[in-house]
Structures are given as C-alpha cells and as structure tokens.
Design a protein around this motif. Structure first.
Motif, PDB file in Angstrom:
ATOM      1  N   GLU A  91     -70.129   8.030  36.864  1.00 34.85           N
ATOM      2  CA  GLU A  91     -69.427   6.987  37.602  1.00 34.85           C
ATOM      3  C   GLU A  91     -68.957   7.486  38.971  1.00 34.85           C
ATOM      4  O   GLU A  91     -67.818   7.265  39.380  1.00 34.85           O
ATOM      5  N   ILE A  92     -69.854   8.178  39.662  1.00 24.67           N
ATOM      6  CA  ILE A  92     -69.594   8.634  41.029  1.00 24.67           C
ATOM      7  C   ILE A  92     -70.054   7.530  41.967  1.00 24.67           C
ATOM      8  O   ILE A  92     -71.192   7.102  41.923  1.00 24.67           O
ATOM      9  N   HIS A  93     -69.125   7.051  42.807  1.00 24.89           N
ATOM     10  CA  HIS A  93     -69.376   5.908  43.670  1.00 24.89           C
ATOM     11  C   HIS A  93     -69.438   6.327  45.127  1.00 24.89           C
ATOM     12  O   HIS A  93     -69.169   7.481  45.478  1.00 24.89           O
ATOM     13  N   ASP A  94     -69.744   5.373  45.994  1.00 27.75           N
ATOM     14  CA  ASP A  94     -69.851   5.609  47.433  1.00 27.75           C
ATOM     15  C   ASP A  94     -68.498   6.026  48.003  1.00 27.75           C
ATOM     16  O   ASP A  94     -67.479   5.387  47.736  1.00 27.75           O
ATOM     17  N   GLY A  95     -68.485   7.120  48.763  1.00 23.99           N
ATOM     18  CA  GLY A  95     -67.273   7.604  49.405  1.00 23.99           C
ATOM     19  C   GLY A  95     -66.386   8.456  48.519  1.00 23.99           C
ATOM     20  O   GLY A  95     -65.304   8.863  48.928  1.00 23.99           O
ATOM     21  N   MET A  96     -66.815   8.736  47.319  1.00 24.25           N
ATOM     22  CA  MET A  96     -66.000   9.514  46.383  1.00 24.25           C
ATOM     23  C   MET A  96     -65.953  10.982  46.793  1.00 24.25           C
ATOM     24  O   MET A  96     -66.928  11.540  47.279  1.00 24.25           O
ATOM     25  N   GLY A  97     -64.811  11.604  46.605  1.00 27.83           N
ATOM     26  CA  GLY A  97     -64.636  13.006  46.936  1.00 27.83           C
ATOM     27  C   GLY A  97     -64.716  13.877  45.697  1.00 27.83           C
ATOM     28  O   GLY A  97     -64.115  13.576  44.669  1.00 27.83           O
ATOM     29  N   LEU A  98     -65.475  14.959  45.791  1.00 26.84           N
ATOM     30  CA  LEU A  98     -65.619  15.917  44.701  1.00 26.84           C
ATOM     31  C   LEU A  98     -65.242  17.301  45.205  1.00 26.84           C
ATOM     32  O   LEU A  98     -65.184  17.544  46.407  1.00 26.84           O
ATOM     33  N   GLU A  99     -64.998  18.205  44.275  1.00 30.44           N
ATOM     34  CA  GLU A  99     -64.642  19.577  44.631  1.00 30.44           C
ATOM     35  C   GLU A  99     -65.871  20.463  44.550  1.00 30.44           C
ATOM     36  O   GLU A  99     -66.657  20.365  43.622  1.00 30.44           O
ATOM     37  N   LEU A 100     -66.016  21.318  45.541  1.00 27.64           N
ATOM     38  CA  LEU A 100     -67.169  22.201  45.660  1.00 27.64           C
ATOM     39  C   LEU A 100     -66.695  23.642  45.533  1.00 27.64           C
ATOM     40  O   LEU A 100     -65.803  24.079  46.266  1.00 27.64           O
ATOM     41  N   ARG A 119     -70.789  16.086  53.696  1.00 33.07           N
ATOM     42  CA  ARG A 119     -71.122  14.699  53.365  1.00 33.07           C
ATOM     43  C   ARG A 119     -72.605  14.643  53.028  1.00 33.07           C
ATOM     44  O   ARG A 119     -73.434  15.073  53.824  1.00 33.07           O
ATOM     45  N   VAL A 120     -72.907  14.115  51.842  1.00 35.40           N
ATOM     46  CA  VAL A 120     -74.280  14.074  51.358  1.00 35.40           C
ATOM     47  C   VAL A 120     -74.643  12.633  51.008  1.00 35.40           C
ATOM     48  O   VAL A 120     -73.893  11.956  50.305  1.00 35.40           O
ATOM     49  N   LYS A 121     -75.792  12.180  51.487  1.00 38.65           N
ATOM     50  CA  LYS A 121     -76.301  10.857  51.111  1.00 38.65           C
ATOM     51  C   LYS A 121     -77.319  11.037  49.990  1.00 38.65           C
ATOM     52  O   LYS A 121     -78.227  11.864  50.090  1.00 38.65           O
ATOM     53  N   CYS A 122     -77.128  10.267  48.910  1.00 37.45           N
ATOM     54  CA  CYS A 122     -78.012  10.369  47.755  1.00 37.45           C
ATOM     55  C   CYS A 122     -78.051   9.028  47.031  1.00 37.45           C
ATOM     56  O   CYS A 122     -77.324   8.104  47.381  1.00 37.45           O
ATOM     57  N   ASN A 123     -78.881   8.940  46.011  1.00 37.12           N
ATOM     58  CA  ASN A 123     -78.989   7.736  45.195  1.00 37.12           C
ATOM     59  C   ASN A 123     -78.159   7.903  43.935  1.00 37.12           C
ATOM     60  O   ASN A 123     -77.900   9.036  43.491  1.00 37.12           O
ATOM     61  N   ASP A 124     -77.776   6.786  43.320  1.00 33.15           N
ATOM     62  CA  ASP A 124     -76.952   6.884  42.117  1.00 33.15           C
ATOM     63  C   ASP A 124     -77.744   7.321  40.891  1.00 33.15           C
ATOM     64  O   ASP A 124     -77.154   7.728  39.898  1.00 33.15           O
ATOM     65  N   ASP A 125     -79.079   7.300  40.958  1.00 30.47           N
ATOM     66  CA  ASP A 125     -79.871   7.799  39.841  1.00 30.47           C
ATOM     67  C   ASP A 125     -80.280   9.261  40.013  1.00 30.47           C
ATOM     68  O   ASP A 125     -81.021   9.796  39.186  1.00 30.47           O
ATOM     69  N   ASP A 126     -79.780   9.926  41.063  1.00 27.50           N
ATOM     70  CA  ASP A 126     -79.986  11.372  41.228  1.00 27.50           C
ATOM     71  C   ASP A 126     -79.106  12.124  40.241  1.00 27.50           C
ATOM     72  O   ASP A 126     -78.027  11.663  39.870  1.00 27.50           O
ATOM     73  N   THR A 127     -79.553  13.310  39.852  1.00 29.49           N
ATOM     74  CA  THR A 127     -78.751  14.135  38.957  1.00 29.49           C
ATOM     75  C   THR A 127     -77.817  15.027  39.769  1.00 29.49           C
ATOM     76  O   THR A 127     -77.943  15.141  40.990  1.00 29.49           O
ATOM     77  N   ILE A 128     -76.900  15.662  39.078  1.00 26.48           N
ATOM     78  CA  ILE A 128     -75.993  16.611  39.730  1.00 26.48           C
ATOM     79  C   ILE A 128     -76.786  17.787  40.284  1.00 26.48           C
ATOM     80  O   ILE A 128     -76.468  18.320  41.345  1.00 26.48           O
ATOM     81  N   MET A 160     -78.030   3.562  47.946  1.00 25.75           N
ATOM     82  CA  MET A 160     -77.728   4.789  48.679  1.00 25.75           C
ATOM     83  C   MET A 160     -76.214   4.916  48.765  1.00 25.75           C
ATOM     84  O   MET A 160     -75.526   3.979  49.153  1.00 25.75           O
ATOM     85  N   LEU A 161     -75.720   6.073  48.397  1.00 29.11           N
ATOM     86  CA  LEU A 161     -74.282   6.305  48.482  1.00 29.11           C
ATOM     87  C   LEU A 161     -74.009   7.638  49.157  1.00 29.11           C
ATOM     88  O   LEU A 161     -74.866   8.502  49.212  1.00 29.11           O
ATOM     89  N   GLU A 162     -72.794   7.775  49.675  1.00 26.41           N
ATOM     90  CA  GLU A 162     -72.393   9.000  50.361  1.00 26.41           C
ATOM     91  C   GLU A 162     -71.267   9.648  49.572  1.00 26.41           C
ATOM     92  O   GLU A 162     -70.279   9.002  49.244  1.00 26.41           O
ATOM     93  N   VAL A 163     -71.442  10.921  49.252  1.00 20.49           N
ATOM     94  CA  VAL A 163     -70.462  11.684  48.495  1.00 20.49           C
ATOM     95  C   VAL A 163     -69.894  12.757  49.412  1.00 20.49           C
ATOM     96  O   VAL A 163     -70.627  13.413  50.140  1.00 20.49           O
ATOM     97  N   VAL A 164     -68.574  12.939  49.372  1.00 20.20           N
ATOM     98  CA  VAL A 164     -67.898  13.946  50.188  1.00 20.20           C
ATOM     99  C   VAL A 164     -67.490  15.089  49.271  1.00 20.20           C
ATOM    100  O   VAL A 164     -66.808  14.876  48.271  1.00 20.20           O
ATOM    101  N   LEU A 165     -67.921  16.300  49.610  1.00 22.99           N
ATOM    102  CA  LEU A 165     -67.570  17.480  48.827  1.00 22.99           C
ATOM    103  C   LEU A 165     -66.691  18.393  49.665  1.00 22.99           C
ATOM    104  O   LEU A 165     -67.045  18.729  50.789  1.00 22.99           O
ATOM    105  N   ASN A 166     -65.555  18.781  49.116  1.00 22.23           N
ATOM    106  CA  ASN A 166     -64.583  19.629  49.807  1.00 22.23           C
ATOM    107  C   ASN A 166     -64.513  20.964  49.082  1.00 22.23           C
ATOM    108  O   ASN A 166     -64.297  21.006  47.877  1.00 22.23           O
TER     109      ASN A 166
END
Length: 73
Positions: free
Chosen positions: A61-70, A15-24, A1-7
């Motif tokens: 290669e999106i990891h826990d706590g990584m920030g992405l642009e929305l 902040r979204v919690k998801c699995n690393d085998d989830d798709t975009i 389980m990892l958490e991705v931050v989208l700004n």
C-alpha cells in the motif's frame, strides 16, 4: 506511475518514479542507479517494518508521494 521519496536521514532524499506493480527489489535497483550504491546494500523500511524484495508496492500500500526510510547495510 507514482513517485516515492526515500530519505536516508543523512541529508539525502531520493525521488524515484515507478509503477505500483513494481517490487521492492525493482525499487532498490532504481535507487541504486541514482545513488551509486549497490542494490543489495540497500534496505527500505517504514518505522520498524523492513520491506521484502519480492513483494509489490501495491501489496505494501505504497502510494504516490509516500516517504520511506533508506538505510545502507
């Protein structure tokens, strides 16, 4: 389980919690559930790389706590 931050650069961070085998596409659906925006109107990218819906977070290669642009199309 990892958490991705989208700004979205408009003052909103999601902040979204998801699995690393989830798709975009799955990530977009989770973001859509939190923001109220339709998933097909959401674009996720990092710098100039626009992420495709059918590729998994592990492949990008999106990891826990990584920030992405929305962005909203």
């Amino acid at each position: 389980m990892l958490e991705v931050v989208l700004n979205d650069r408009l003052g909103k961070k999601v902040r979204v919690k998801c699995n690393d085998d989830d798709t975009i596409g799955d990530l977009k659906k989770l973001v859509a559930a939190q923001t109220g925006t339709r998933a097909e109107k959401i674009r996720i990218q990092k710098w100039y790389t626009v992420y495709k819906d059918h590729i998994t977070l592990k492949d990008y290669e999106i990891h826990d706590g990584m920030g992405l642009e929305l962005y909203y199309n």
